[in-house]
Structures are given as structure tokens and as C-alpha cells.
Design a protein around this motif. Structure first.
Motif, mmCIF file in Angstrom:
data_model
loop_
_atom_site.group_PDB
_atom_site.id
_atom_site.type_symbol
_atom_site.label_atom_id
_atom_site.label_comp_id
_atom_site.label_asym_id
_atom_site.label_seq_id
_atom_site.Cartn_x
_atom_site.Cartn_y
_atom_site.Cartn_z
ATOM 1 N N LYS A 39 1.191 -1.017 0.531
ATOM 2 C CA LYS A 39 0.096 -0.466 0.177
ATOM 3 C C LYS A 39 1.254 1.445 -0.364
ATOM 4 C CE LYS A 39 -4.256 -1.485 1.862
ATOM 5 N NZ LYS A 39 -5.650 -1.450 3.126
ATOM 6 N N TYR A 58 -0.724 0.869 -9.457
ATOM 7 C CA TYR A 58 -1.389 2.472 -9.398
ATOM 8 C C TYR A 58 -1.284 3.440 -8.063
ATOM 9 C CZ TYR A 58 -4.981 1.283 -5.633
ATOM 10 O OH TYR A 58 -5.795 0.683 -4.948
ATOM 11 N N ASP A 59 -1.967 4.589 -8.518
ATOM 12 C CA ASP A 59 -2.124 5.717 -7.447
ATOM 13 C C ASP A 59 -3.334 5.675 -7.691
ATOM 14 O OD1 ASP A 59 -0.929 7.744 -5.370
ATOM 15 O OD2 ASP A 59 0.207 9.198 -6.731
ATOM 16 N N ILE A 60 -3.845 7.293 -6.193
ATOM 17 C CA ILE A 60 -5.123 7.805 -6.256
ATOM 18 C C ILE A 60 -4.458 9.300 -6.592
ATOM 19 C CG2 ILE A 60 -6.970 8.491 -5.676
ATOM 20 C CD1 ILE A 60 -6.566 5.536 -3.582
ATOM 21 N N LYS A 64 -9.191 9.960 -8.213
ATOM 22 C CA LYS A 64 -8.958 8.457 -10.018
ATOM 23 C C LYS A 64 -8.126 8.040 -9.515
ATOM 24 C CE LYS A 64 -11.294 10.899 -13.530
ATOM 25 N NZ LYS A 64 -11.031 11.473 -15.155
ATOM 26 N N GLU A 65 -8.123 6.577 -9.698
ATOM 27 C CA GLU A 65 -7.278 5.710 -9.931
ATOM 28 C C GLU A 65 -6.364 5.959 -11.009
ATOM 29 O OE1 GLU A 65 -8.943 1.810 -8.950
ATOM 30 O OE2 GLU A 65 -9.619 2.205 -6.771
ATOM 31 N N THR A 67 -3.789 3.582 -12.865
ATOM 32 C CA THR A 67 -2.560 2.939 -13.642
ATOM 33 C C THR A 67 -1.411 2.998 -13.887
ATOM 34 O OG1 THR A 67 -4.529 1.010 -13.759
ATOM 35 C CG2 THR A 67 -2.759 0.325 -13.707
ATOM 36 N N TRP A 91 3.376 4.056 -4.459
ATOM 37 C CA TRP A 91 2.104 2.963 -4.866
ATOM 38 C C TRP A 91 1.496 2.001 -4.391
ATOM 39 C CZ3 TRP A 91 1.994 4.624 -9.484
ATOM 40 C CH2 TRP A 91 2.592 5.419 -10.359
ATOM 41 N N ASN A 92 0.436 1.342 -4.789
ATOM 42 C CA ASN A 92 -0.275 0.759 -3.717
ATOM 43 C C ASN A 92 0.094 -0.130 -4.825
ATOM 44 O OD1 ASN A 92 -2.559 1.756 -2.342
ATOM 45 N ND2 ASN A 92 -2.395 3.463 -3.849
ATOM 46 N N GLN A 94 -1.854 -3.926 -6.462
ATOM 47 C CA GLN A 94 -2.713 -4.918 -5.931
ATOM 48 C C GLN A 94 -3.205 -6.073 -6.951
ATOM 49 O OE1 GLN A 94 -6.875 -2.185 -6.336
ATOM 50 N NE2 GLN A 94 -7.682 -3.409 -4.554
ATOM 51 N N TYR A 168 -8.483 -0.607 -16.001
ATOM 52 C CA TYR A 168 -6.615 -0.162 -15.973
ATOM 53 C C TYR A 168 -5.999 -0.463 -16.985
ATOM 54 C CZ TYR A 168 -9.330 -2.607 -11.530
ATOM 55 O OH TYR A 168 -9.559 -2.259 -10.407
ATOM 56 N N SER A 171 -6.149 3.232 -18.238
ATOM 57 C CA SER A 171 -5.836 4.327 -16.995
ATOM 58 C C SER A 171 -4.643 3.719 -18.021
ATOM 59 C CB SER A 171 -6.198 3.547 -15.693
ATOM 60 O OG SER A 171 -5.036 4.809 -15.083
#
Length: 187
Positions: A39, A58-60, A64-65, A67, A91-92, A94, A168, A171
């Protein structure tokens, strides 16, 4: 573990005893669809080889997400700068699908760099590939059309379109899902 061994062998020639020393420090890890490997805001202390499945970085941004990258079978994934420099990660990471990973922690990674010259050689290839990917991504966003980016991804990684939600993919190539839908209809 065979997938990881084959990945390493596809880049460097390595003797069996060295390969055993490398493989024994990797730990199997299953990450279910939707679960996080990492995370944002945490320090990344692991690098993962994706034996099966798909993961996304991804990041927000402004709610907005966005990717950055989608990792699939046969690729490594980590927050590189956080892993190397022990800084806060941006970064996340996932799981998009159920994933089987082989992870190596930071301590084992750097110990192998000192004790196994072939691991260091392989690690340098991974680093070079990461920089090349970043460079290509930046160039692509600046100098290619959405259609060109879509066609390139479709040609290089067609399986993504089977397993990864289209938002995804859209993005990642810098377009809206609606634009991606239009491009797919034209194909």
C-alpha cells in the motif's frame, strides 16, 4: 518455483548450486484477487516474482485511480525506489486476479548481490528493464496516439485484455474507458 528458475535462466547462465542458493531465499505467497501486496505510504521490503495472475501498480490522483503498470506472469513487481532506498512508497500494488508469487525480502536480496555474482548480474538486468519500461512509457505518452498505444499493448500483451478490467488498461495507456471501448470496436 520452476517459473522463477526459468525466468532467471532466460537472462543469465547460472550453475545449479548458485541457482539453489538463490531459489531457497524466495518464499511462496498467494494473494487473492483484490488483496494488496503493498500500500502507498509504506516502506517496500519485498520484491515479488509473479508465477501466475495479474497485479497492478496504481496511485490515486484527484480521487481517480491511475494505473501505472500491470504485471503479469513471468514478471517481477515491487516499488523499486522504496525497496532499494527504504523510502516511503508511492504506489499501491494490488492483485487483479488470484496470484501466486515468489517473494524475496530486501535483506536476502542484497545478501545475494554480495554472495552470488549471477544474481547481481540478473538484478542489473531487472533494473535496466525497469528503467527502459519507464522511459518507453514516458516517450509513448508524449509521442504516440492512444490508438498506437492500444495497438502496441494488444500486440505485446494480448492476455491482459482477457483477464484485466478495461478501466485499468485504459488508465495505463492514458485514455478514458470510453475511448478504449471505441478503439476496441474499430479493431
Amino acid at each position: 518455483m520452476e517459473e522463477l528458475k526459468n525466468c532467471i535462466l532466460s537472462h543469465v547462465a547460472i550453475e545449479n548450486n548458485s541457482m539453489e542458493n538463490i531459489l531457497k531465499v524466495f518464499t511462496p505467497l498467494k494473494v487473492a484477487k483484490g488483496e494488496f501486496f503493498l500500500k502507498s505510504g509504506k516502506i517496500c521490503r519485498q520484491m515479488a516474482f509473479i508465477a501466475s495472475g495479474h497485479m497492478r501498480m496504481y496511485d490515486i490522483v484527484d480521487g481517480k485511480e491511475i494505473t501505472f503498470w500491470i504485471g503479469s506472469q513471468g514478471k517481477f513487481i515491487t516499488s523499486l525506489s522504496s525497496f532499494i532506498f527504504e523510502t516511503s512508497n508511492n504506489w499501491n500494488i494490488q492483485a487483479i486476479t488470484d496470484c501466486e508469487l515468489y517473494t524475496i525480502n530486501r535483506e536476502h536480496h542484497f545478501r545475494l548481490n554480495k554472495t552470488e555474482p549471477k544474481w547481481l548480474e540478473f538484478d542489473n538486468i531487472l533494473l535496466a528493464n525497469s528503467f527502459a519500461l519507464l522511459e518507453q512509457s514516458m516517450f509513448s505518452q508524449l509521442h504516440t496516439t492512444a490508438k498506437q498505444r492500444y495497438n502496441k499493448l494488444l500486440e505485446e500483451e494480448p492476455e491482459l485484455f482477457k483477464y484485466v478490467p478495461l478501466q485499468y488498461i485504459a488508465s495505463m495507456i492514458g485514455i478514458t474507458p470510453e475511448s478504449l471501448s471505441r478503439l476496441r470496436k474499430m479493431h
